[in-house]
Design a protein around this motif. Structure first.
Motif, PDB file in Angstrom:
ATOM      1  N   THR A  37     -20.898  12.357  -1.083  1.00 54.77           N
ATOM      2  CA  THR A  37     -19.524  12.247  -1.592  1.00 54.77           C
ATOM      3  C   THR A  37     -18.806  13.592  -1.521  1.00 54.77           C
ATOM      4  O   THR A  37     -17.618  13.664  -1.194  1.00 54.77           O
ATOM      5  CB  THR A  37     -19.533  11.730  -3.039  1.00 54.77           C
ATOM      6  OG1 THR A  37     -20.200  10.473  -3.092  1.00 54.77           O
ATOM      7  CG2 THR A  37     -18.101  11.549  -3.559  1.00 54.77           C
TER       8      THR A  37
ATOM      9  N   ASN B 234     -19.026  -5.277   0.535  1.00 53.58           N
ATOM     10  CA  ASN B 234     -18.103  -6.210   1.198  1.00 53.58           C
ATOM     11  C   ASN B 234     -18.851  -7.451   1.677  1.00 53.58           C
ATOM     12  O   ASN B 234     -19.906  -7.347   2.304  1.00 53.58           O
ATOM     13  CB  ASN B 234     -17.447  -5.495   2.384  1.00 53.58           C
ATOM     14  CG  ASN B 234     -16.371  -6.334   3.035  1.00 53.58           C
ATOM     15  OD1 ASN B 234     -16.679  -7.279   3.750  1.00 53.58           O
ATOM     16  ND2 ASN B 234     -15.120  -5.990   2.789  1.00 53.58           N
TER      17      ASN B 234
ATOM     18  N   TYR C 180     -19.021   2.605   5.022  1.00 50.70           N
ATOM     19  CA  TYR C 180     -17.745   3.215   4.632  1.00 50.70           C
ATOM     20  C   TYR C 180     -16.695   2.952   5.711  1.00 50.70           C
ATOM     21  O   TYR C 180     -17.003   2.935   6.909  1.00 50.70           O
ATOM     22  CB  TYR C 180     -17.900   4.732   4.452  1.00 50.70           C
ATOM     23  CG  TYR C 180     -18.796   5.121   3.305  1.00 50.70           C
ATOM     24  CD1 TYR C 180     -18.260   5.410   2.053  1.00 50.70           C
ATOM     25  CD2 TYR C 180     -20.180   5.181   3.465  1.00 50.70           C
ATOM     26  CE1 TYR C 180     -19.083   5.762   0.992  1.00 50.70           C
ATOM     27  CE2 TYR C 180     -21.009   5.528   2.415  1.00 50.70           C
ATOM     28  CZ  TYR C 180     -20.461   5.817   1.174  1.00 50.70           C
ATOM     29  OH  TYR C 180     -21.266   6.151   0.121  1.00 50.70           O
ATOM     30  N   SER C 181     -15.467   2.738   5.270  1.00 50.49           N
ATOM     31  CA  SER C 181     -14.345   2.657   6.212  1.00 50.49           C
ATOM     32  C   SER C 181     -13.524   3.936   6.089  1.00 50.49           C
ATOM     33  O   SER C 181     -13.410   4.520   5.006  1.00 50.49           O
ATOM     34  CB  SER C 181     -13.477   1.436   5.932  1.00 50.49           C
ATOM     35  OG  SER C 181     -12.955   1.468   4.617  1.00 50.49           O
TER      36      SER C 181
ATOM     37  N   ASP D 204       0.800  -1.227   0.000  1.00 51.80           N
ATOM     38  CA  ASP D 204       0.000   0.000   0.000  1.00 51.80           C
ATOM     39  C   ASP D 204       0.834   1.279   0.000  1.00 51.80           C
ATOM     40  O   ASP D 204       0.320   2.368   0.197  1.00 51.80           O
ATOM     41  CB  ASP D 204      -0.977   0.009   1.183  1.00 51.80           C
ATOM     42  CG  ASP D 204      -0.291  -0.219   2.521  1.00 51.80           C
ATOM     43  OD1 ASP D 204       0.955  -0.184   2.568  1.00 51.80           O
ATOM     44  OD2 ASP D 204      -1.006  -0.432   3.519  1.00 51.80           O
TER      45      ASP D 204
ATOM     46  N   ARG E  50      -8.847   3.301  12.829  1.00 48.45           N
ATOM     47  CA  ARG E  50      -9.645   2.700  11.767  1.00 48.45           C
ATOM     48  C   ARG E  50     -11.110   2.741  12.190  1.00 48.45           C
ATOM     49  O   ARG E  50     -11.468   2.250  13.258  1.00 48.45           O
ATOM     50  CB  ARG E  50      -9.193   1.258  11.535  1.00 48.45           C
ATOM     51  CG  ARG E  50      -7.702   1.109  11.256  1.00 48.45           C
ATOM     52  CD  ARG E  50      -7.328   1.573   9.872  1.00 48.45           C
ATOM     53  NE  ARG E  50      -7.755   0.641   8.850  1.00 48.45           N
ATOM     54  CZ  ARG E  50      -7.052  -0.420   8.479  1.00 48.45           C
ATOM     55  NH1 ARG E  50      -5.892  -0.692   9.042  1.00 48.45           N
ATOM     56  NH2 ARG E  50      -7.508  -1.226   7.530  1.00 48.45           N
TER      57      ARG E  50
ATOM     58  N   SER F 109      -9.053   9.662   4.655  1.00 46.74           N
ATOM     59  CA  SER F 109      -9.028   8.550   3.708  1.00 46.74           C
ATOM     60  C   SER F 109     -10.266   7.685   3.929  1.00 46.74           C
ATOM     61  O   SER F 109     -10.590   7.338   5.064  1.00 46.74           O
ATOM     62  CB  SER F 109      -7.755   7.728   3.931  1.00 46.74           C
ATOM     63  OG  SER F 109      -7.732   6.604   3.089  1.00 46.74           O
ATOM     64  N   TRP F 110     -10.984   7.324   2.852  1.00 43.71           N
ATOM     65  CA  TRP F 110     -12.207   6.544   2.999  1.00 43.71           C
ATOM     66  C   TRP F 110     -12.390   5.570   1.840  1.00 43.71           C
ATOM     67  O   TRP F 110     -11.764   5.698   0.794  1.00 43.71           O
ATOM     68  CB  TRP F 110     -13.429   7.464   3.087  1.00 43.71           C
ATOM     69  CG  TRP F 110     -13.635   8.341   1.878  1.00 43.71           C
ATOM     70  CD1 TRP F 110     -13.077   9.578   1.665  1.00 43.71           C
ATOM     71  CD2 TRP F 110     -14.428   8.058   0.710  1.00 43.71           C
ATOM     72  NE1 TRP F 110     -13.471  10.083   0.452  1.00 43.71           N
ATOM     73  CE2 TRP F 110     -14.312   9.185  -0.165  1.00 43.71           C
ATOM     74  CE3 TRP F 110     -15.221   6.988   0.324  1.00 43.71           C
ATOM     75  CZ2 TRP F 110     -14.951   9.232  -1.390  1.00 43.71           C
ATOM     76  CZ3 TRP F 110     -15.882   7.046  -0.912  1.00 43.71           C
ATOM     77  CH2 TRP F 110     -15.738   8.153  -1.746  1.00 43.71           C
ATOM     78  N   LYS F 111     -13.266   4.574   2.075  1.00 51.57           N
ATOM     79  CA  LYS F 111     -13.549   3.558   1.064  1.00 51.57           C
ATOM     80  C   LYS F 111     -14.988   3.079   1.238  1.00 51.57           C
ATOM     81  O   LYS F 111     -15.442   2.849   2.359  1.00 51.57           O
ATOM     82  CB  LYS F 111     -12.587   2.378   1.215  1.00 51.57           C
ATOM     83  CG  LYS F 111     -12.800   1.249   0.211  1.00 51.57           C
ATOM     84  CD  LYS F 111     -11.832   0.108   0.477  1.00 51.57           C
ATOM     85  CE  LYS F 111     -12.054  -1.046  -0.484  1.00 51.57           C
ATOM     86  NZ  LYS F 111     -11.160  -2.194  -0.166  1.00 51.57           N
ATOM     87  N   ASP F 112     -15.700   2.931   0.146  1.00 57.60           N
ATOM     88  CA  ASP F 112     -17.062   2.403   0.176  1.00 57.60           C
ATOM     89  C   ASP F 112     -16.997   0.881   0.366  1.00 57.60           C
ATOM     90  O   ASP F 112     -16.415   0.168  -0.444  1.00 57.60           O
ATOM     91  CB  ASP F 112     -17.778   2.746  -1.139  1.00 57.60           C
ATOM     92  CG  ASP F 112     -19.274   2.417  -1.101  1.00 57.60           C
ATOM     93  OD1 ASP F 112     -19.674   1.529  -0.326  1.00 57.60           O
ATOM     94  OD2 ASP F 112     -20.026   3.050  -1.861  1.00 57.60           O
ATOM     95  N   GLU F 113     -17.587   0.374   1.451  1.00 55.55           N
ATOM     96  CA  GLU F 113     -17.537  -1.047   1.796  1.00 55.55           C
ATOM     97  C   GLU F 113     -18.901  -1.734   1.657  1.00 55.55           C
ATOM     98  O   GLU F 113     -19.082  -2.861   2.119  1.00 55.55           O
ATOM     99  CB  GLU F 113     -17.062  -1.214   3.245  1.00 55.55           C
ATOM    100  CG  GLU F 113     -15.716  -0.584   3.574  1.00 55.55           C
ATOM    101  CD  GLU F 113     -14.545  -1.436   3.128  1.00 55.55           C
ATOM    102  OE1 GLU F 113     -14.762  -2.427   2.392  1.00 55.55           O
ATOM    103  OE2 GLU F 113     -13.402  -1.106   3.498  1.00 55.55           O
TER     104      GLU F 113
ATOM    105  N   ASN G 222      -2.582   7.832  -2.374  1.00 53.13           N
ATOM    106  CA  ASN G 222      -2.667   7.530  -0.945  1.00 53.13           C
ATOM    107  C   ASN G 222      -1.654   6.446  -0.610  1.00 53.13           C
ATOM    108  O   ASN G 222      -1.278   5.638  -1.468  1.00 53.13           O
ATOM    109  CB  ASN G 222      -4.074   7.036  -0.558  1.00 53.13           C
ATOM    110  CG  ASN G 222      -5.136   8.094  -0.726  1.00 53.13           C
ATOM    111  OD1 ASN G 222      -5.189   9.048   0.035  1.00 53.13           O
ATOM    112  ND2 ASN G 222      -5.987   7.931  -1.743  1.00 53.13           N
TER     113      ASN G 222
END
Length: 519
Positions: free
Chosen positions: A493, A509, A439-440, A219, A477, A502-506, A237
């Motif tokens: 958004t 999952n 989201y994370s 990463d 986290r 920093s984010w991510k759509d989960e 990132n």
């Protein structure tokens, strides 16, 4: 262009012979030690190769960074020494600059992010460094350091991209060749590329047959990205678990040297780094920081990929300035990194004896974790950890046996959200159908971070799930669910971008679907 970047651009590239000369005459031993190249008998036997570990954690600042900082600072003019130096760092480079300043009688100012753990701030101050806490990340601290250098005439001491820094780190390579002249491979950690460039340029001149392998965290693989592009590029990132190598852009000079002298490059996951921390402890009783174990993790993966046998391999424990609380995370993830544990989501019937039947299918294998809560009269989704003796092959066999037995199975061993959050959240589903998105986030660890999050997002949309995890790092986290209509997504958004975390759509999952979403 920053002053630090301009510094490197203004220096004519040195030839390989120039670097050899500078490495040979670097005065690093006025502060540094010749660190031992230590045998690692346990992992050598396991991998079928002779493996040795360069113990840079034994340096006075517990990191190799002292070598480069002192080599550059020892060459300052009298006027530069009188004006003082400045650096930006959240850890090892900061301590190297501070100790070098103390030894040379040069005032050293270090700008550190406000999120820096107290142990690192105290370490810098113990070596006489003047600490300024500024910004919420390294980039903000660096910008402040460059601003102060221009305002007060301080010399900026970069962490990696300067010929004198690179030559100082190159003394490690010279020592390794003197300590074992029969090496076949050397594995080097890469953040900004200073240590890799310095070691590679000396090794390839003196013993060009030795293969030099660069190792990066998956990463934060800025060297790999640069090699693919043919020039340094800036990553959008980077992950910060191995914070010592969390660099978005490889140095220009370090890239030039790595591109010419590195034989191969390999990347590793955070779980593999955790497993390498454990390997180092078991062989040496030393506790490495994550970035310090990076190159051993790469060595292990490279040996497996290329089926190396009966070779002499060396790697570097580059630093041991770890936050004690981060070891909890390392311990949890080491078995996964070694493929000694698998994580599964399994659907079993909701009836008496179902768990016993499930265990019979496992064939006597040890269950390391079992999470369950009644939520449906017909079926139950369970989160299961299984001890493995033969890695992924065994896990695939277990999964096949379970499916043959009529169970629905999902392998979560590589699912980051499942490993960080969901395994600690089993047992709750909403009682109503919700238009929920998940989201994370990575939260910076500074006062007001949560309040800012809530002010930006929580006052506009209902929060339906919230889980926070921190293992001693300078960020936390967070897993958070929101009730969102389709028409809300554009506005939501926009607010995420405004937040700046920093984010991510989960939402898609699989572990969310198994354990947290309304069925």
């Amino acid at each position: 262009m920053t002053q630090a970047h301009q510094q490197t651009k203004d220096i004519a590239p040195l030839s390989d012979a120039d670097y050899m000369r500078d490495i040979l005459r670097a005065p690093v031993y006025e502060v540094a030690i010749i660190s031992p190249l230590q045998d690692m008998p346990r992992i050598s036997q396991r991998l079928g190769n002779t493996i040795q570990l360069k113990r840079e954690d034994r340096q006075p600042v517990h990191s190799f960074k002292l070598r480069g900082a002192y080599n550059m600072m020892s060459q300052l003019t009298e006027a530069q020494r009188k004006a003082g130096v400045i650096a930006a760092s959240a850890g090892n480079h900061a301590q190297g600059v501070a100790m070098s300043g103390s030894k040379l009688g040069v005032k050293a100012t270090i700008v550190m992010p406000r999120t820096t753990p107290d142990i690192k701030v105290s370490g810098v101050r113990s070596f006489g460094g003047n600490v300024i806490l500024h910004g919420n990340n390294f980039d903000e601290a660096k910008a402040k350091a460059i601003e102060l250098s221009q305002a007060h005439g301080y010399t900026f001491v970069p962490p990696f991209d300067h010929p004198s820094i690179i030559a100082g780190q190159g003394t490690i390579g010279l020592e390794m060749l003197q300590q074992n002249g029969h090496l076949d491979y050397i594995f080097l950690p890469v953040g900004g590329g200073g240590i890799a460039a310095g070691v590679a340029v000396i090794v390839k001149q003196l013993m060009p047959h030795i293969k030099v392998i660069a190792v990066e965290a998956e990463d934060s693989a800025c060297l790999k990205a640069a090699l693919d592009a043919g020039e340094p590029v800036t990553l959008d990132n980077v992950g910060t678990f191995a914070d010592g190598v969390a660099v978005k852009r490889i140095g220009d000079e370090s890239f030039r040297l790595c591109q010419e002298h590195i034989d191969d490059i390999i990347t590793v996951s955070s779980d593999e780094i955790c497993a390498a921390v454990k390997d180092i402890f078991e062989d040496t009783r030393a506790i490495s920081e994550p970035s310090g174990a990076l190159s051993l993790a790469g060595l292990k993966r490279y040996v497996e990929q290329h089926q190396l046998k009966d070779k002499n391999l060396a790697t570097i424990l580059s630093g041991a300035n770890t936050n004690f609380h981060s070891l909890r995370y390392v311990s949890e993830r080491a078995e996964l990194g070694e493929k000694r544990e698998g994580l599964l989501a399994v659907t079993i019937p909701e009836r008496t004896g179902a768990f016993l039947d499930f265990c019979k299918v496992l064939g006597g294998r040890a269950v390391t974790e079992f999470n369950y809560r009644h939520s449906d009269d017909a079926e139950a989704n369970i989160f299961v950890g299984v001890r493995l003796l033969n890695g992924q092959e065994e896990l695939d066999s277990i999964t096949a046996d379970l499916r043959k037995g009529g169970y629905a199975v999902e392998d979560l061993s590589d699912d980051e959200m499942a490993k960080v959050h969901v395994r600690y959240m089993i047992g709750g589903r909403p009682t109503k159908v919700m238009k929920e998105r998940l989201y994370s986030f990575e939260f910076p660890e500074y006062p007001g971070a949560l309040l800012r999050f809530l002010n930006t997002l929580g006052t506009h949309w209902n929060i339906s799930i919230f889980n926070y995890r921190n293992h001693g790092a300078d960020y936390g986290r967070v897993l958070c669910g929101f009730e969102l209509e389709e028409a809300d997504l554009l506005s939501f958004t926009t607010h995420l971008r405004e937040l700046g975390y920093s984010w991510k759509d989960e939402t898609e999952n699989p572990s969310y679907r198994f354990f947290l979403a309304k069925q």
